[in-house]
Design a protein around this motif. Structure first.
Motif, PDB file in Angstrom:
ATOM      1  N   SER A 137      -5.836 -14.722  -8.029  1.00  0.00           N
ATOM      2  CA  SER A 137      -5.638 -13.386  -8.570  1.00  0.00           C
ATOM      3  C   SER A 137      -7.005 -12.806  -8.902  1.00  0.00           C
ATOM      4  N   GLY A 138      -7.036 -11.522  -9.217  1.00  0.00           N
ATOM      5  CA  GLY A 138      -8.300 -10.929  -9.623  1.00  0.00           C
ATOM      6  C   GLY A 138      -8.880 -11.622 -10.838  1.00  0.00           C
ATOM      7  N   ALA A 179     -15.025  -5.601  -2.786  1.00  0.00           N
ATOM      8  CA  ALA A 179     -13.847  -4.903  -3.294  1.00  0.00           C
ATOM      9  C   ALA A 179     -13.620  -5.228  -4.767  1.00  0.00           C
ATOM     10  N   GLU A 180     -12.979  -4.293  -5.465  1.00  0.00           N
ATOM     11  CA  GLU A 180     -12.607  -4.492  -6.864  1.00  0.00           C
ATOM     12  C   GLU A 180     -11.136  -4.880  -6.932  1.00  0.00           C
ATOM     13  N   PHE A 181     -10.813  -5.781  -7.862  1.00  0.00           N
ATOM     14  CA  PHE A 181      -9.431  -6.257  -7.991  1.00  0.00           C
ATOM     15  C   PHE A 181      -9.002  -6.207  -9.456  1.00  0.00           C
ATOM     16  N   GLY A 182      -7.757  -5.792  -9.669  1.00  0.00           N
ATOM     17  CA  GLY A 182      -7.185  -5.871 -11.007  1.00  0.00           C
ATOM     18  C   GLY A 182      -6.850  -7.313 -11.346  1.00  0.00           C
ATOM     19  N   PRO A 183      -6.608  -7.630 -12.618  1.00  0.00           N
ATOM     20  CA  PRO A 183      -6.352  -9.020 -13.033  1.00  0.00           C
ATOM     21  C   PRO A 183      -5.220  -9.697 -12.274  1.00  0.00           C
ATOM     22  N   ASN A 184      -4.176  -8.944 -11.926  1.00  0.00           N
ATOM     23  CA  ASN A 184      -3.016  -9.533 -11.250  1.00  0.00           C
ATOM     24  C   ASN A 184      -2.989  -9.282  -9.756  1.00  0.00           C
ATOM     25  N   ASP A 185      -4.029  -8.639  -9.218  1.00  0.00           N
ATOM     26  CA  ASP A 185      -4.062  -8.341  -7.788  1.00  0.00           C
ATOM     27  C   ASP A 185      -4.351  -9.601  -6.980  1.00  0.00           C
ATOM     28  N   PRO A 186      -3.704  -9.778  -5.831  1.00  0.00           N
ATOM     29  CA  PRO A 186      -4.090 -10.879  -4.937  1.00  0.00           C
ATOM     30  C   PRO A 186      -5.437 -10.583  -4.303  1.00  0.00           C
ATOM     31  N   THR A 187      -6.217 -11.617  -4.057  1.00  0.00           N
ATOM     32  CA  THR A 187      -7.546 -11.451  -3.466  1.00  0.00           C
ATOM     33  C   THR A 187      -7.641 -12.296  -2.199  1.00  0.00           C
ATOM     34  N   PRO A 188      -8.697 -12.116  -1.399  1.00  0.00           N
ATOM     35  CA  PRO A 188      -8.868 -12.947  -0.198  1.00  0.00           C
ATOM     36  C   PRO A 188      -9.530 -14.292  -0.497  1.00  0.00           C
ATOM     37  N   VAL A 189      -9.724 -14.596  -1.779  1.00  0.00           N
ATOM     38  CA  VAL A 189     -10.351 -15.855  -2.180  1.00  0.00           C
ATOM     39  C   VAL A 189      -9.274 -16.880  -2.490  1.00  0.00           C
ATOM     40  N   PHE A 190      -9.461 -18.095  -1.964  1.00  0.00           N
ATOM     41  CA  PHE A 190      -8.518 -19.178  -2.217  1.00  0.00           C
ATOM     42  C   PHE A 190      -9.190 -20.283  -3.026  1.00  0.00           C
ATOM     43  N   HIS A 191      -8.563 -20.631  -4.123  1.00  0.00           N
ATOM     44  CA  HIS A 191      -9.029 -21.726  -4.977  1.00  0.00           C
ATOM     45  C   HIS A 191      -8.572 -23.038  -4.352  1.00  0.00           C
ATOM     46  N   HIS A 192      -9.522 -23.923  -4.101  1.00  0.00           N
ATOM     47  CA  HIS A 192      -9.168 -25.234  -3.559  1.00  0.00           C
ATOM     48  C   HIS A 192      -8.676 -26.129  -4.681  1.00  0.00           C
ATOM     49  N   VAL A 193      -7.491 -26.694  -4.497  1.00  0.00           N
ATOM     50  CA  VAL A 193      -6.907 -27.617  -5.469  1.00  0.00           C
ATOM     51  C   VAL A 193      -7.338 -29.030  -5.089  1.00  0.00           C
ATOM     52  N   GLY A 194      -7.921 -29.763  -6.037  1.00  0.00           N
ATOM     53  CA  GLY A 194      -8.523 -31.064  -5.734  1.00  0.00           C
ATOM     54  C   GLY A 194      -7.542 -32.186  -5.493  1.00  0.00           C
ATOM     55  N   VAL A 195      -6.682 -32.015  -4.530  1.00  0.00           N
ATOM     56  CA  VAL A 195      -5.730 -33.043  -4.114  1.00  0.00           C
ATOM     57  C   VAL A 195      -5.857 -33.191  -2.603  1.00  0.00           C
TER      58      VAL A 195
END
Length: 266
Positions: A137-138, A179-195
Motif C-alpha cells: 500500500s502507499g 508517482a504519489e500514493f495515498g496510504p491505502n492506494d495499491p502501488t507497483p512495489v512488492f514487499h518480499h516476505v521472507g519465506v
C-alpha cells in the motif's frame, strides 16, 4: 506432496544478537519469544508433515525444546537460513518433496502465505524455489522508504516478470516511481516476505555454489539462485486485513507489538 517446515535460527545475528529469544508481547501482555511465535505460526499451517527448528546455539535449542519443538543442531558455518535448512535436511535424512524455510524473524506470517506458496510450487513444476510477495500500500511503501532514508535495513522488495519469475530482489525500494500514493492506494512495489519453498534438489545444490556477487552486495540469500539461473517463483499473496512486518532491528519490536495489539494476537 509431502511438506516440511524448517525454521532456521541463530543467536549471533550481526544486526540483532540473540534475536530468536527476544520476547514479543501481545494483547495479554505476556511475552513469548520470537522463535516460539514463529514455531507456533508454522504449526498452524495446514497439510504440513513436520516442523523443525534448525539452530547452532544451545540456548536456542534448550528454549525450543522447552515448548515442545523438534530441533536439529547445525554447524556455525552456515552463512544464511537457506544453507542452515539444507544442512538440517541432509543431517536428518528428510525426503519431503517440498522444504519450506520459515525464517525465525517473521512470527506474524499468516498461515495462508505458506499454504499459497506450497500451492504455487505444486502448480509450477519448473520452479526451483518459490517465495511470497505482497503488494505494498502507499503507507507500507512510505515505511520502507523511511527506513532507507534513516539508514535502517528494513524490508526487501521484489520485481518479477509476467510469468511471475523473479527478476531481482533488493533492500532498496524498487521499482522506482515518481508517482504519489495515498496510504491505502495499491502501488507497483512488492514487499518480499521472507519465506521460501524449495525443491530438495535445488536446496541441496545451494551450499555447493558458494556466495554469489549480488548476494554478497545485498545480503539477500535468494539472489544466489538467480545468479545461478534457477527459477524463483514469486507468489503474490493477500494480506486479508492482516498487518505484516519482519523483525530486522531492535526498533521493530514496538512496531510488531503494536501490530499484534491491533490484530488482537495474544
Amino acid at each position: 506432496m509431502s511438506v516440511v517446515i524448517v525454521i532456521p535460527a541463530r543467536h549471533a545475528s550481526t544486526r540483532y544478537p540473540g534475536k530468536p529469544l527476544v520476547e514479543l508481547r501481545g494483547v495479554t501482555g505476556e511475552g513469548q519469544s520470537l522463535i516460539r511465535r514463529s514455531w507456533e505460526a508454522a504449526m498452524a499451517v495446514n497439510d504440513v508433515d513436520r516442523v523443525i527448528v534448525a539452530t547452532d546455539d544451545d540456548r536456542i535449542r534448550e528454549h525450543a525444546e522447552s515448548f515442545g519443538a523438534e530441533v536439529a543442531m547445525t554447524s556455525t558455518t552456515a552463512r544464511n537460513g537457506t544453507e542452515r535448512c539444507a544442512e538440517a535436511v541432509a543431517k536428518l535424512g528428510m525426503t519431503h518433496e517440498i522444504v519450506v524455510n520459515l525464517q525465525g524473524d517473521a512470527p506474524l506470517t499468516p498461515t495462508w502465505f505458506i499454504e499459497d506458496l506450497v500451492k504455487g510450487m505444486r502448480e509450477d513444476p519448473g520452479a526451483d524455489v518459490a517465495t511470497p510477495v505482497l503488494r505494498c500500500s502507499g503507507a507500507m511503501r512510505s515505511e520502507l522508504i523511511a527506513d532507507r532514508v534513516a539508514g535502517r535495513v528494513g524490508g526487501t522488495t521484489a520485481v518479477f516478470g509476467h510469468d511471475r519469475r523473479g527478476l531481482y530482489f533488493s533492500k532498496e525500494v524498487i521499482p522506482f516511481t515518481a508517482a504519489e500514493f495515498g496510504p491505502n492506494d495499491p502501488t507497483p512495489v512488492f514487499h518480499h516476505v521472507g519465506v521460501y519453498a524449495y525443491r530438495p534438489e535445488a536446496l541441496a545444490e545451494y551450499p555447493t555454489w558458494g556466495e554469489g556477487r549480488l548476494e554478497a552486495l545485498e545480503g539477500l540469500e535468494q539472489l544466489r539462485f538467480l545468479e545461478r539461473g534457477r527459477k524463483v517463483l514469486c507468489v503474490e499473496v493477500e494480506a486479508r486485513g492482516r498487518e505484516f512486518w519482519e523483525l530486522n532491528n531492535p526498533s521493530d519490536v514496538p512496531k510488531l507489538e503494536a501490530m499484534m495489539q491491533r490484530m488482537g494476537i495474544a
